[in-house]
Scaffold this motif. Structure first.
Motif, PDB file in Angstrom:
ATOM      1  N   ILE A 185       1.170   4.962  -3.306  1.00  0.00           N
ATOM      2  CA  ILE A 185       0.415   3.885  -3.322  1.00  0.00           C
ATOM      3  C   ILE A 185       0.715   3.064  -1.944  1.00  0.00           C
ATOM      4  O   ILE A 185      -0.226   2.463  -1.474  1.00  0.00           O
ATOM      5  N   VAL A 186       1.784   3.248  -1.455  1.00  0.00           N
ATOM      6  CA  VAL A 186       1.916   2.774   0.046  1.00  0.00           C
ATOM      7  C   VAL A 186       0.845   3.461   0.941  1.00  0.00           C
ATOM      8  O   VAL A 186       0.309   2.959   1.857  1.00  0.00           O
ATOM      9  N   GLY A 188      -2.068   4.704   0.106  1.00  0.00           N
ATOM     10  CA  GLY A 188      -3.119   4.090  -0.231  1.00  0.00           C
ATOM     11  C   GLY A 188      -3.384   2.817   0.210  1.00  0.00           C
ATOM     12  O   GLY A 188      -4.546   2.270   0.807  1.00  0.00           O
ATOM     13  N   LEU A 189      -2.241   1.970   0.298  1.00  0.00           N
ATOM     14  CA  LEU A 189      -2.586   0.722   1.094  1.00  0.00           C
ATOM     15  C   LEU A 189      -2.694   0.472   2.390  1.00  0.00           C
ATOM     16  O   LEU A 189      -3.589  -0.227   3.030  1.00  0.00           O
ATOM     17  N   PHE A 190      -2.253   1.686   2.998  1.00  0.00           N
ATOM     18  CA  PHE A 190      -2.364   1.606   4.429  1.00  0.00           C
ATOM     19  C   PHE A 190      -3.827   1.906   4.720  1.00  0.00           C
ATOM     20  O   PHE A 190      -4.232   1.178   5.752  1.00  0.00           O
ATOM     21  N   LEU A 192      -6.209   1.245   2.807  1.00  0.00           N
ATOM     22  CA  LEU A 192      -7.110   0.253   2.232  1.00  0.00           C
ATOM     23  C   LEU A 192      -6.959  -1.127   3.465  1.00  0.00           C
ATOM     24  O   LEU A 192      -7.957  -1.652   3.544  1.00  0.00           O
ATOM     25  N   SER A 193      -6.043  -1.157   3.970  1.00  0.00           N
ATOM     26  CA  SER A 193      -5.765  -2.368   4.885  1.00  0.00           C
ATOM     27  C   SER A 193      -6.916  -1.966   6.018  1.00  0.00           C
ATOM     28  O   SER A 193      -7.606  -2.693   6.711  1.00  0.00           O
ATOM     29  N   PRO A 278      -3.887   6.349  -4.866  1.00  0.00           N
ATOM     30  CA  PRO A 278      -4.619   5.978  -3.600  1.00  0.00           C
ATOM     31  C   PRO A 278      -6.126   6.376  -3.966  1.00  0.00           C
ATOM     32  O   PRO A 278      -7.209   5.633  -3.474  1.00  0.00           O
ATOM     33  N   LEU A 281      -7.431   2.975  -5.682  1.00  0.00           N
ATOM     34  CA  LEU A 281      -7.555   2.100  -4.603  1.00  0.00           C
ATOM     35  C   LEU A 281      -8.958   2.323  -3.702  1.00  0.00           C
ATOM     36  O   LEU A 281      -9.580   1.271  -3.247  1.00  0.00           O
TER      37      LEU A 281
END
Length: 353
Positions: A185-186, A188-190, A192-193, A278, A281
């Protein structure tokens, strides 16, 4: 007198009594039978409890019988072997149960129609539909992630093994270790940012970037270990002939370890093929067929399984589709591993007789 001693055929008394070869099987059968009796008498309904009791009885029986017949020293050796077998069975039983349950439930709707049609206008609560759009999405996303992550991971491993010295190599090793344990998930968040910074909508290639981040450390670690197994004598022999180091790596080191490198890449592909967070997201899912990973939302097999299972509370059709997609994903990973083994054997260096 000496002639009589030489021709003495009496059996040696230095070797003690030993159990027959079939004794472990007999002890195992007796342990299972006794465990069933104990389970029925104690009102235990779980087969898992019966198996644990049988394993404990097998260990105790093996040690007790071996200690009585062969002595405590040999009994310790047998109990160590029995522990290995019990641990193997404990590991293999859940895996076999998972595969059996997936095959049993996944074959209900798994057919040619299911593999060649998308959900389209079919609602999740209705029967019909398929996973064709999810298969295309998974193949494209995992393929692009492999094209990005595998070369970077292999080249990084070559640098660490063949050239890596000093602070830069230590820094790269540290970040590879950190990335190995990073939650999906980290990653994916990277990505996504970055998408939010450039005001981008969900699309398949964004999921590939996140999957490549998860793939690279696995490729680096597996390739690094394979390169370390190449004997230094091969490198030294090539360098002694005046061959440059880069050519030695390209013509000697990499071909020698190509089987292990390919296996490591396939293991990393198998890992990212089942990632859901990921994709949820960044790709967002799409019931329609989208063959362009660079534009628009796209489906994938793990995301399809999650979405169908989340809708299975009031729909048997969605529940069956989720299990069928799970079976397809397992078959996809198995085929990848079989192809990897075939390529590894084909590309392995041939040794003359």
């Amino acid at each position: 007198m000496s002639h009589a001693v030489v021709n003495d055929k009496r059996p040696s008394t230095l070797r003690g009594a030993s159990l027959p070869k079939w004794s472990p099987w007999a002890i195992a059968a007796g342990s299972i039978a006794l465990a069933v009796v104990i389970g029925l008498a104690g009102g235990l309904d779980s087969r898992v409890q019966w198996g644990l009791i049988a394993g404990l009885l097998f260990l105790l029986g093996t040690y007790g019988i071996a200690a009585r017949v062969e002595g405590r020293r040999q009994a310790k050796d047998r109990i160590a072997t029995a522990l290995v077998w019990v641990a193997f069975l404990i590991a293999i039983v859940p895996l076999a149960s998972l595969i059996w349950a997936t095959v049993q439930r996944g074959t209900k709707v798994l057919d040619v129609y299911f593999l060649t049609h998308s959900m389209g206008v079919v609602a999740d609560s209705e029967a019909g539909g398929g996973i064709y759009h999810a298969i295309i999405g998974s193949l494209e996303q995992v393929g692009l992630a492999t094209v990005i992550g595998a070369p970077i991971g292999i080249l990084t491993a070559i640098y660490l093994v063949e050239y890596g010295r000093g602070n830069l190599a230590r820094a790269v090793t540290f970040f590879v270790d950190v990335m190995t344990g990073i939650p999906s998930i980290v990653a994916g968040l990277f990505i996504l940012s970055l998408m939010l910074m450039f005001d981008m909508q969900p699309f398949g290639f964004a999921g590939s970037l996140a999957l490549a981040i998860l793939m690279m450390p696995v490729v680096v670690r597996s390739t690094e270990e394979m390169l370390k197994l190449v004997p230094n004598e091969l490198r030294e022999a090539s360098l002694a002939l005046g061959i440059p180091k880069w050519r030695t790596i390209l013509k000697v080191v990499v071909p020698t370890s190509i089987g292990g490198i390919i296996t490591g890449v396939m293991l990393s592909v198998a890992r990212i093929a089942g990632e859901t967070a990921p994709v949820l997201l960044l790709v967002f899912g799409n019931p329609f067929i989208n063959t362009n990973p660079f534009e628009g939302a796209q489906a994938s097999l793990p995301l399809y399984i999650y979405q169908q299972y989340s809708q299975s509370a009031g729909s048997t059709a969605a529940y069956d589709r989720a299990w069928a997609a799970s079976l397809t994903l397992i078959a996809f990973v198995m085929i990848l591993n079989m192809v990897a083994r075939g390529i590894a054997r084909w590309k392995a260096p041939k040794t003359g007789r």
